[in-house]
Design a protein around this motif. Sequence first.
Motif, PDB file in Angstrom:
ATOM      1  N   LEU A 152       7.042  15.926   4.181  1.00  0.00           N
ATOM      2  CA  LEU A 152       8.214  15.592   4.949  1.00  0.00           C
ATOM      3  C   LEU A 152       9.534  16.062   4.346  1.00  0.00           C
ATOM      4  CD1 LEU A 152       7.406  12.084   6.686  1.00  0.00           C
ATOM      5  CD2 LEU A 152       7.682  14.145   7.711  1.00  0.00           C
ATOM      6  N   GLY A 153       9.676  15.800   3.116  1.00  0.00           N
ATOM      7  CA  GLY A 153      10.690  16.248   2.386  1.00  0.00           C
ATOM      8  C   GLY A 153      10.987  17.601   2.435  1.00  0.00           C
TER       9      GLY A 153
ATOM     10  N   PHE B 152      15.019  11.419   7.097  1.00  0.00           N
ATOM     11  CA  PHE B 152      14.519  12.701   7.236  1.00  0.00           C
ATOM     12  C   PHE B 152      14.556  12.887   8.799  1.00  0.00           C
ATOM     13  CE2 PHE B 152      11.203  12.642   3.525  1.00  0.00           C
ATOM     14  CZ  PHE B 152      12.363  12.902   2.568  1.00  0.00           C
TER      15      PHE B 152
ATOM     16  N   LEU C  31       2.537  12.781   1.575  1.00  0.00           N
ATOM     17  CA  LEU C  31       3.531  12.684   2.870  1.00  0.00           C
ATOM     18  C   LEU C  31       4.914  12.752   2.651  1.00  0.00           C
ATOM     19  CD1 LEU C  31       2.679  12.420   5.857  1.00  0.00           C
ATOM     20  CD2 LEU C  31       2.879  10.000   5.757  1.00  0.00           C
ATOM     21  N   ALA C  32       5.332  12.248   1.647  1.00  0.00           N
ATOM     22  CA  ALA C  32       6.905  12.172   1.397  1.00  0.00           C
ATOM     23  C   ALA C  32       7.082  13.663   1.135  1.00  0.00           C
ATOM     24  CB  ALA C  32       7.340  11.175   0.348  1.00  0.00           C
TER      25      ALA C  32
ATOM     26  N   PHE D 149       4.503   7.099   7.699  1.00  0.00           N
ATOM     27  CA  PHE D 149       5.342   6.788   6.282  1.00  0.00           C
ATOM     28  C   PHE D 149       5.592   5.565   5.977  1.00  0.00           C
ATOM     29  CE2 PHE D 149       8.947   8.986   3.997  1.00  0.00           C
ATOM     30  CZ  PHE D 149       8.365   9.168   3.085  1.00  0.00           C
TER      31      PHE D 149
ATOM     32  N   MET E  24      16.428  16.192  10.643  1.00  0.00           N
ATOM     33  CA  MET E  24      15.466  17.158  11.500  1.00  0.00           C
ATOM     34  C   MET E  24      16.223  17.242  12.727  1.00  0.00           C
ATOM     35  SD  MET E  24      11.874  15.963  10.679  1.00  0.00           S
ATOM     36  CE  MET E  24      11.084  15.404   9.069  1.00  0.00           C
TER      37      MET E  24
ATOM     38  N   LYS F  33       0.790  -1.216  -0.031  1.00  0.00           N
ATOM     39  CA  LYS F  33       0.058  -0.032  -0.018  1.00  0.00           C
ATOM     40  C   LYS F  33       0.908   1.013  -0.061  1.00  0.00           C
ATOM     41  CE  LYS F  33      -3.911   1.996   2.469  1.00  0.00           C
ATOM     42  NZ  LYS F  33      -4.333   2.342   3.552  1.00  0.00           N
ATOM     43  N   LYS F  34       0.947   1.767  -1.266  1.00  0.00           N
ATOM     44  CA  LYS F  34       1.897   2.956  -1.435  1.00  0.00           C
ATOM     45  C   LYS F  34       0.902   3.945  -2.056  1.00  0.00           C
ATOM     46  CE  LYS F  34       6.368   0.732  -0.503  1.00  0.00           C
ATOM     47  NZ  LYS F  34       7.426   0.149  -1.218  1.00  0.00           N
TER      48      LYS F  34
ATOM     49  N   GLN G  78       0.740   8.472   0.585  1.00  0.00           N
ATOM     50  CA  GLN G  78       2.177   8.248   1.085  1.00  0.00           C
ATOM     51  C   GLN G  78       3.060   9.444   0.074  1.00  0.00           C
ATOM     52  OE1 GLN G  78       3.559   6.649   3.364  1.00  0.00           O
ATOM     53  NE2 GLN G  78       1.733   5.852   4.090  1.00  0.00           N
ATOM     54  N   TYR G  79       2.809   9.789  -0.943  1.00  0.00           N
ATOM     55  CA  TYR G  79       3.545  10.579  -1.967  1.00  0.00           C
ATOM     56  C   TYR G  79       3.436  11.836  -1.552  1.00  0.00           C
ATOM     57  CZ  TYR G  79       4.902   6.421  -4.507  1.00  0.00           C
ATOM     58  OH  TYR G  79       5.492   5.388  -4.891  1.00  0.00           O
TER      59      TYR G  79
END
Lengths: 310, 304
Positions: free
Chosen positions: A30-31, B111, A26-27, B102, B115, A18-19, A23-24
């Motif tokens: 976060l990135g 990450f 979120l990536a 994640f 951080m 499950k991606k 999730q992208y």
Amino acid sequence: MQNVISSRSIIKVRKKKKKGLGQYILALILGLYTLFCLMPILLVIITAFSDDKTIASKGYSYFPDKWSLEGFKYVFKYGRQLFTSYGVTIFITIVGTFFGLFIMSMFAFALSRRDFMFRKFLSMYILIPMLFPAGQLANYLVYTNSYKLKDSLLLLIIPLSVSTMNIIILRTYIQTSIPDELMDSARIDGAGEYRTFFQIVAPLMKPVLASVGFMMATAYWNDWQNALLYIDTASKNPLQLLLIRIQKNIEFLLNNKNISGAALAAIQQGIPEYSATMATVLTVIGPIMIAYPFFQKYFIKGLTIGSVKG
Amino acid sequence: MKGFLHNTWKHRAHFIMCIPVLLVLLFFSYIPMAGMSMAFKRFDFSKGIWGSPFVGLDNFQFLLASGKTFTRMTVNTLKYYAIFLILGTSLNIAVAIAIDQFVFKRLGKTFQSIMIIPVFISYAAVQFIVYAFLGNNGMVNNVLQFMGLEPIRWYINAKYWTTILTVVKMWNGVGYGSVLFMSVLAGIDQEMYEAARIDGANKRQQIFHITLPSLIPMTTIVILLSVGGIMRSDTGLFYQVTRNSGILYSTTQVIDSYILNALMTTSAYGFSAAAALYQSVVGLVLILIANYVVRKIEPDNALF
């Protein structure tokens, strides 16, 4: 029962695949946040290797027109002082960390003996300074006026060596991770308390000593406040105080020549240069950046132990 | 009592092992606490702390009479405490949940490692970084000019600094703060999520009904621990990052930076000693109250 197990394994298989779009996204978020954390540090590194005149005329940039090592050459003009400061900082970091770990782990060991009636008093004794700290002013007056320790490196070492939180972390680790049976059998075999501690318990405390030690080392390395308050002599200036002195020099230049185009030109020729300053900053924060990956595992574990109430 | 003495004698080795810490705290924490009596004295350098004459509550009268300064630093201290606590804790939790949810675990770890880094940079160094962004030819002004906007002279405009210091503090502390919450999340039984999923709960419902409630004890402890420091601030943030600039005091001066400044510039300590005592007493009273309240509601979450 068979059903439950199989349905669970199906879920696990599905979970792995499950991606989804979420999730992208979120990536991406976060990135971006990671980038926000990284950008200032990158700017330090890039500026340290940039050509100074370009910064003076065009401002700071992530993509300097011209690279240069001049900044680092300039750092060596602070030369002697920088090396002295490095020596002082390394000295107080190493001595302070080991001294603190040594006395705090002995204390934590005593505190972890459940049949030691005195431990109630000991717990209170370390809790009170945390709840009712004297504060920098009273500390300053007592240390300098009563103890006459002004300009002594002792003041950079001892006050930071004991902290309630670290003792609690150490004690919790001994209570939860070192089996009592081990200590009991050592005693039965005739080992005294000191020997039990130094030969049995202390070696087993390595992971927690690494994590507490790393936290203490960064606290010593980064301590600017005690240095600013107590240290006068140049030969005793730690790195952080050197940084503050450099900033004071810049301020002095700026205040003398009211900020204007002409002043920028003057600073350009003057002592503290942009790239040289950042090169100095880099030499100050560099060692911790390099040590961090090696200690990260312990560091995160230490934080986690500290959160367990015991 | 005899049992107690007997027990202490039996544990004399343990007692001896405690002596170094007992002495360090005695000389470097407890005696300075007595030094707080300076708040009731007029400091005379030649007579020292203990010999200086008592002046009763004079120092506190000065403190209250200074009106504007006193109010300003109290209000600023409380303002930043509230912002940092609310925003900081929310961001800590948000980041922790985001990384926990994640799927790309390796990337998430990387990450997280990055951080955390800012917390290891001292404020004495951070001030140079902030200057590189906000100085007259700093990054931010470069971008503003690039976009055709007027550059801003950040270091003489107090109104921007609440935001600036908040951003710096979040940059510095959020990654680090999220580690604690991460450890709690790692401890949640995965079967709870699976059960919820089987019952048809979506991601959002799982977060609101499983993840967030399990973070409550840790959040309580974090808040409780911070309450005692309500009158204390990250001195470096307010003293170094603002370059201790008087123009910015209206939005940046807190009690701690005020006291540090007084220590560096004057020798009239009575006034600051009064401020320091006020700071410590308020902190102590608040943490005792907070702990009492928490113990009434949820004894397990209390500190002591």
